[in-house]
Design a protein around this motif. Structure first.
Motif, PDB file in Angstrom:
ATOM      1  N   ILE A  46      -8.411   9.657  -9.255  1.00 52.90           N
ATOM      2  CA  ILE A  46      -7.786   8.383  -8.886  1.00 52.90           C
ATOM      3  C   ILE A  46      -8.843   7.309  -8.701  1.00 52.90           C
ATOM      4  CG2 ILE A  46      -7.765   8.908  -6.404  1.00 52.90           C
ATOM      5  CD1 ILE A  46      -4.955   7.550  -6.313  1.00 52.90           C
ATOM      6  N   ASP A  47      -8.502   6.108  -9.199  1.00 53.75           N
ATOM      7  CA  ASP A  47      -9.349   4.932  -9.031  1.00 53.75           C
ATOM      8  C   ASP A  47      -8.436   3.711  -8.995  1.00 53.75           C
ATOM      9  OD1 ASP A  47     -11.699   3.539  -8.658  1.00 53.75           O
ATOM     10  OD2 ASP A  47     -12.508   3.927 -10.650  1.00 53.75           O
ATOM     11  N   ASP A  48      -9.015   2.561  -8.711  1.00 53.13           N
ATOM     12  CA  ASP A  48      -8.188   1.364  -8.627  1.00 53.13           C
ATOM     13  C   ASP A  48      -7.880   0.769  -9.992  1.00 53.13           C
ATOM     14  OD1 ASP A  48     -10.907   0.488  -8.896  1.00 53.13           O
ATOM     15  OD2 ASP A  48     -10.360  -1.479  -8.102  1.00 53.13           O
ATOM     16  N   LEU A  49      -8.870   0.837 -10.929  1.00 55.22           N
ATOM     17  CA  LEU A  49      -8.728   0.112 -12.175  1.00 55.22           C
ATOM     18  C   LEU A  49      -9.357   0.881 -13.325  1.00 55.22           C
ATOM     19  CD1 LEU A  49      -8.799  -3.545 -12.788  1.00 55.22           C
ATOM     20  CD2 LEU A  49     -10.645  -2.325 -13.922  1.00 55.22           C
ATOM     21  N   LEU A  50      -8.706   0.845 -14.466  1.00 60.99           N
ATOM     22  CA  LEU A  50      -9.247   1.417 -15.691  1.00 60.99           C
ATOM     23  C   LEU A  50      -9.550   0.279 -16.647  1.00 60.99           C
ATOM     24  CD1 LEU A  50      -9.922   3.742 -17.644  1.00 60.99           C
ATOM     25  CD2 LEU A  50      -7.483   3.826 -18.223  1.00 60.99           C
ATOM     26  N   LEU A  63     -12.770   8.161  -6.966  1.00 59.61           N
ATOM     27  CA  LEU A  63     -14.003   7.603  -7.501  1.00 59.61           C
ATOM     28  C   LEU A  63     -14.530   6.499  -6.604  1.00 59.61           C
ATOM     29  CD1 LEU A  63     -12.710   9.163  -9.854  1.00 59.61           C
ATOM     30  CD2 LEU A  63     -13.729   7.499 -11.368  1.00 59.61           C
ATOM     31  N   ASP A  64     -15.829   6.494  -6.457  1.00 57.53           N
ATOM     32  CA  ASP A  64     -16.565   5.517  -5.653  1.00 57.53           C
ATOM     33  C   ASP A  64     -16.343   4.123  -6.230  1.00 57.53           C
ATOM     34  OD1 ASP A  64     -18.486   4.296  -4.020  1.00 57.53           O
ATOM     35  OD2 ASP A  64     -20.067   5.701  -4.530  1.00 57.53           O
ATOM     36  N   ALA A  65     -15.893   3.208  -5.464  1.00 63.83           N
ATOM     37  CA  ALA A  65     -15.553   3.252  -4.059  1.00 63.83           C
ATOM     38  C   ALA A  65     -14.062   3.045  -3.847  1.00 63.83           C
ATOM     39  CB  ALA A  65     -16.316   2.160  -3.300  1.00 63.83           C
ATOM     40  N   ARG A  66     -13.395   2.412  -4.779  1.00 67.01           N
ATOM     41  CA  ARG A  66     -11.992   2.072  -4.518  1.00 67.01           C
ATOM     42  C   ARG A  66     -11.038   3.241  -4.674  1.00 67.01           C
ATOM     43  NH1 ARG A  66     -11.618  -4.192  -6.379  1.00 67.01           N
ATOM     44  NH2 ARG A  66     -13.063  -4.908  -4.771  1.00 67.01           N
ATOM     45  N   GLY A  67     -11.458   4.279  -5.359  1.00 66.40           N
ATOM     46  CA  GLY A  67     -10.652   5.500  -5.380  1.00 66.40           C
ATOM     47  C   GLY A  67     -10.589   6.128  -3.993  1.00 66.40           C
ATOM     48  N   PHE A  68     -11.560   5.762  -3.138  1.00 68.33           N
ATOM     49  CA  PHE A  68     -11.577   6.251  -1.758  1.00 68.33           C
ATOM     50  C   PHE A  68     -10.479   5.599  -0.924  1.00 68.33           C
ATOM     51  CE2 PHE A  68     -16.498   6.823  -1.880  1.00 68.33           C
ATOM     52  CZ  PHE A  68     -16.370   7.735  -2.896  1.00 68.33           C
ATOM     53  N   LEU A  69      -9.959   4.476  -1.379  1.00 69.55           N
ATOM     54  CA  LEU A  69      -8.929   3.765  -0.625  1.00 69.55           C
ATOM     55  C   LEU A  69      -7.551   4.380  -0.845  1.00 69.55           C
ATOM     56  CD1 LEU A  69     -10.118   0.158  -1.510  1.00 69.55           C
ATOM     57  CD2 LEU A  69     -10.632   1.468   0.572  1.00 69.55           C
ATOM     58  N   PHE A  70      -7.270   4.758  -2.094  1.00 67.06           N
ATOM     59  CA  PHE A  70      -5.952   5.284  -2.437  1.00 67.06           C
ATOM     60  C   PHE A  70      -5.905   6.810  -2.410  1.00 67.06           C
ATOM     61  CE2 PHE A  70      -6.423   1.171  -4.602  1.00 67.06           C
ATOM     62  CZ  PHE A  70      -5.376   0.491  -4.017  1.00 67.06           C
ATOM     63  N   LEU A  82       0.830  -1.200   0.000  1.00 69.29           N
ATOM     64  CA  LEU A  82       0.000   0.000   0.000  1.00 69.29           C
ATOM     65  C   LEU A  82       0.870   1.258   0.000  1.00 69.29           C
ATOM     66  CD1 LEU A  82      -2.818   1.215   0.045  1.00 69.29           C
ATOM     67  CD2 LEU A  82      -2.817   0.962   2.536  1.00 69.29           C
ATOM     68  N   SER A  83       1.931   1.226   0.784  1.00 65.84           N
ATOM     69  CA  SER A  83       2.862   2.351   0.805  1.00 65.84           C
ATOM     70  C   SER A  83       3.557   2.517  -0.544  1.00 65.84           C
ATOM     71  CB  SER A  83       3.899   2.147   1.913  1.00 65.84           C
ATOM     72  OG  SER A  83       4.797   3.224   1.945  1.00 65.84           O
ATOM     73  N   ALA A  84       3.880   1.400  -1.197  1.00 69.88           N
ATOM     74  CA  ALA A  84       4.529   1.459  -2.515  1.00 69.88           C
ATOM     75  C   ALA A  84       3.595   2.104  -3.543  1.00 69.88           C
ATOM     76  CB  ALA A  84       4.943   0.058  -2.968  1.00 69.88           C
ATOM     77  N   VAL A  85       2.315   1.736  -3.526  1.00 69.22           N
ATOM     78  CA  VAL A  85       1.341   2.337  -4.438  1.00 69.22           C
ATOM     79  C   VAL A  85       1.290   3.846  -4.214  1.00 69.22           C
ATOM     80  CG1 VAL A  85      -1.136   2.543  -4.957  1.00 69.22           C
ATOM     81  CG2 VAL A  85      -0.086   0.280  -4.768  1.00 69.22           C
ATOM     82  N   THR A  86       1.134   4.228  -2.957  1.00 72.56           N
ATOM     83  CA  THR A  86       1.015   5.643  -2.622  1.00 72.56           C
ATOM     84  C   THR A  86       2.280   6.410  -3.004  1.00 72.56           C
ATOM     85  OG1 THR A  86      -0.409   4.979  -0.776  1.00 72.56           O
ATOM     86  CG2 THR A  86       0.375   7.245  -0.782  1.00 72.56           C
TER      87      THR A  86
END
Length: 182
Positions: A129-133, A67-74, A43-47
């Motif tokens: 930002i989102d998790d996946l495109l 973006l809802d919802a996984r963009g809320f994680l990163f 997670l730190s590496a992603v950030t």
């Protein structure tokens, strides 16, 4: 040395992605990012990789928009690192107060995305930002929301990009930065 370190971080992140064939329906290969969230190092590496990219590309960012919802994680983690605020793009009906929305097509139907009316102002510069495109529908809607509010979209960031679905083409002229491509 910096390129080697980046390569090591990307390998670690990729090793945390799980593949689930035929989910949510037959013929779909689902890329699961949940193991990244369980691993503080990943997670730190992603950030860190997102932060380095944004700092290297843009002199000024006002907000990170997730973006809802996984963009809320990163998104909040990146916003905190950048010292800027975080704004939510939600599914219609999930935000209190006055909102603005845009309708968009999904692979499996239609949806609406919205933000609070006072979340951003004309002239702001944002990172989405989102998790996946995949096909780009949700990010495209978020870009449309930002344009409606006269906000400049600097870039769209994702952990995973499914290149065969050409989502980045749909988002042009906005640049897409993806950590992993499949």
């Amino acid at each position: 040395m910096a390129a080697e370190e980046e390569d090591c971080r990307l390998k670690m992140i990729k090793s945390r992605i799980r593949d689930f064939p035929d989910f949510p329906k037959k013929g779909i290969l689902f890329r699961d990012i949940c193991p990244i969230l369980k691993d503080p190092g990943a997670l730190s590496a992603v950030t860190s990789l997102f932060e380095e990219h944004v700092r290297g590309q843009f002199q000024h960012v006002d907000f990170v928009v997730g973006l809802d919802a996984r963009g809320f994680l990163f998104g909040p983690l990146l916003a905190q690192r950048l010292g800027v605020g975080f704004v939510l793009v939600r599914k219609k009906g999930k935000l209190p107060g006055a909102t603005v929305s845009v309708a968009y097509d999904l692979e499996y139907g239609k949806a609406e995305a919205e933000i609070q009316e006072d979340a951003v102002s004309p002239g702001h510069k944002v990172i989405l930002i989102d998790d996946l495109l995949a096909t780009g529908g949700t990010l495209y809607a978020a870009c449309a929301l930002m344009h409606q509010r006269q906000v400049e979209v600097l870039s769209c960031l994702v952990v995973v990009e499914l290149k065969d679905l050409n989502g980045a083409d749909r988002l042009k002229p906005h640049p897409v930065y993806s950590l992993l491509q499949y």
